[in-house]
Design an enzyme around this catalytic site. Structure first.
Site, PDB file in Angstrom:
ATOM      1  N   CYS A 181       6.117  -0.359   6.897  1.00  0.00           N
ATOM      2  CA  CYS A 181       5.734   0.800   6.085  1.00  0.00           C
ATOM      3  C   CYS A 181       6.899   1.177   5.182  1.00  0.00           C
ATOM      4  O   CYS A 181       8.047   1.171   5.631  1.00  0.00           O
ATOM      5  CB  CYS A 181       5.400   1.962   7.019  1.00  0.00           C
ATOM      6  SG  CYS A 181       4.948   3.473   6.165  1.00  0.00           S
ATOM      7  N   LEU A 182       6.591   1.529   3.934  1.00  0.00           N
ATOM      8  CA  LEU A 182       7.656   1.913   3.002  1.00  0.00           C
ATOM      9  C   LEU A 182       8.383   3.180   3.469  1.00  0.00           C
ATOM     10  O   LEU A 182       9.514   3.419   3.080  1.00  0.00           O
ATOM     11  CB  LEU A 182       7.081   2.132   1.595  1.00  0.00           C
ATOM     12  CG  LEU A 182       6.568   0.870   0.885  1.00  0.00           C
ATOM     13  CD1 LEU A 182       5.942   1.241  -0.443  1.00  0.00           C
ATOM     14  CD2 LEU A 182       7.684  -0.148   0.696  1.00  0.00           C
TER      15      LEU A 182
ATOM     16  N   HIS B 295      -4.146   1.699   7.989  1.00  0.00           N
ATOM     17  CA  HIS B 295      -2.759   2.190   7.973  1.00  0.00           C
ATOM     18  C   HIS B 295      -2.607   3.317   6.940  1.00  0.00           C
ATOM     19  O   HIS B 295      -2.030   4.370   7.234  1.00  0.00           O
ATOM     20  CB  HIS B 295      -1.831   1.009   7.649  1.00  0.00           C
ATOM     21  CG  HIS B 295      -0.389   1.354   7.486  1.00  0.00           C
ATOM     22  ND1 HIS B 295       0.604   0.846   8.308  1.00  0.00           N
ATOM     23  CD2 HIS B 295       0.261   2.147   6.600  1.00  0.00           C
ATOM     24  CE1 HIS B 295       1.779   1.326   7.932  1.00  0.00           C
ATOM     25  NE2 HIS B 295       1.599   2.111   6.890  1.00  0.00           N
ATOM     26  N   GLU B 296      -3.160   3.093   5.737  1.00  0.00           N
ATOM     27  CA  GLU B 296      -3.004   4.086   4.665  1.00  0.00           C
ATOM     28  C   GLU B 296      -3.825   5.347   4.947  1.00  0.00           C
ATOM     29  O   GLU B 296      -3.376   6.459   4.660  1.00  0.00           O
ATOM     30  CB  GLU B 296      -3.396   3.487   3.309  1.00  0.00           C
ATOM     31  CG  GLU B 296      -2.579   2.282   2.865  1.00  0.00           C
ATOM     32  CD  GLU B 296      -1.078   2.501   2.894  1.00  0.00           C
ATOM     33  OE1 GLU B 296      -0.611   3.644   2.751  1.00  0.00           O
ATOM     34  OE2 GLU B 296      -0.345   1.504   3.090  1.00  0.00           O
TER      35      GLU B 296
ATOM     36  N   GLY C 106       0.827  -1.196   0.000  1.00  0.00           N
ATOM     37  CA  GLY C 106       0.000   0.000   0.000  1.00  0.00           C
ATOM     38  C   GLY C 106       0.864   1.251   0.000  1.00  0.00           C
ATOM     39  O   GLY C 106       1.998   1.222   0.487  1.00  0.00           O
TER      40      GLY C 106
ATOM     41  N   HIS D 129      -1.970   7.677   7.089  1.00  0.00           N
ATOM     42  CA  HIS D 129      -0.996   8.509   6.357  1.00  0.00           C
ATOM     43  C   HIS D 129      -1.656   9.796   5.851  1.00  0.00           C
ATOM     44  O   HIS D 129      -1.071  10.877   5.929  1.00  0.00           O
ATOM     45  CB  HIS D 129      -0.433   7.757   5.149  1.00  0.00           C
ATOM     46  CG  HIS D 129       0.694   6.828   5.464  1.00  0.00           C
ATOM     47  ND1 HIS D 129       1.862   7.238   6.070  1.00  0.00           N
ATOM     48  CD2 HIS D 129       0.853   5.499   5.241  1.00  0.00           C
ATOM     49  CE1 HIS D 129       2.682   6.200   6.203  1.00  0.00           C
ATOM     50  NE2 HIS D 129       2.087   5.130   5.717  1.00  0.00           N
TER      51      HIS D 129
ATOM     52  N   GLN E  17       2.951   9.902   1.284  1.00  0.00           N
ATOM     53  CA  GLN E  17       4.300   9.317   1.319  1.00  0.00           C
ATOM     54  C   GLN E  17       5.164   9.736   0.136  1.00  0.00           C
ATOM     55  O   GLN E  17       6.377   9.590   0.191  1.00  0.00           O
ATOM     56  CB  GLN E  17       4.203   7.783   1.360  1.00  0.00           C
ATOM     57  CG  GLN E  17       3.611   7.248   2.639  1.00  0.00           C
ATOM     58  CD  GLN E  17       3.467   5.747   2.565  1.00  0.00           C
ATOM     59  OE1 GLN E  17       2.456   5.241   2.091  1.00  0.00           O
ATOM     60  NE2 GLN E  17       4.483   5.024   3.014  1.00  0.00           N
TER      61      GLN E  17
HETATM   62 NI    NI Z   1       2.820   3.192   5.543  1.00  0.00          NI
END
Ligand code: NI
Length: 167
Positions: free
Chosen positions: A91-92, A133-134, A46, A137, A51
């Site tokens: 997480c990226l 989670h997304e 995701g 963000h 991000q």
């Molecule tokens: Ni993330």
């Protein structure tokens, strides 16, 4: 298509609150494609626009094994939450860090697709966790901010050191 730069925690820009998308033009379609390409390249499941330093309410996800089921959520809203589940999240924007976070177990979501068409879905399991989670963000929140201040500081120190060593 283009690969986008993914902001790394503790970059302050990850705390920006995203604005709703109001126009579904070619710019949005290109952005969604670029976000998807960036997510696949980074082997993530995701990615939120926040991000990649674009502060609009856009999320791309793909939970499929074959990496061929892209899901796009624009202006997503969780309208119902139920239950409690824990999962070790990554997480990226926080590479190499995996920590257990509490989430709602089941959710209902309303969103628009990349053409501006509304859809809704019920989610549980990994899909529900990933959506929560997304969406965090988009609200300027990174998953490690659910952890104790002590743990957060340890993670910050570790990641800042890594950035210093590999700029
Ligand atoms: Ni993330």
């Amino acid at each position: 298509m283009a690969l986008l730069n993914i902001l790394q925690y503790p970059d302050e820009r990850l705390h920006t609150i995203a604005q709703s998308v109001t126009e579904f033009d070619d710019h949005i379609k290109t952005l969604v494609r670029d976000m998807a390409e960036t997510m696949y390249e980074a082997r993530g499941i995701g990615l939120a626009a926040t991000q990649v330093n674009v502060h609009q309410r856009i999320v791309v996800m793909d939970l499929s094994e074959e990496r061929n089921q892209l899901q796009v959520f624009i202006n997503p809203v969780i309208t119902f939450k139920e239950g409690d589940v824990t999962y070790e999240e990554g997480c990226l924007s926080v590479p190499g860090i995996y920590e257990t976070v509490h989430r709602a177990e089941r959710i209902h979501v309303q969103a628009l697709n990349e053409h501006g068409e509304p859809f809704e879905l019920d989610a549980d399991g990994l899909l529900a966790i990933c959506i929560q989670h997304e969406l965090d963000h988009l609200a300027g929140k990174v998953f490690v901010e659910y952890l104790s201040p002590l743990k957060q500081n340890r993670i910050k120190t570790k990641l800042k050191k890594r950035i210093r060593e590999n700029p």
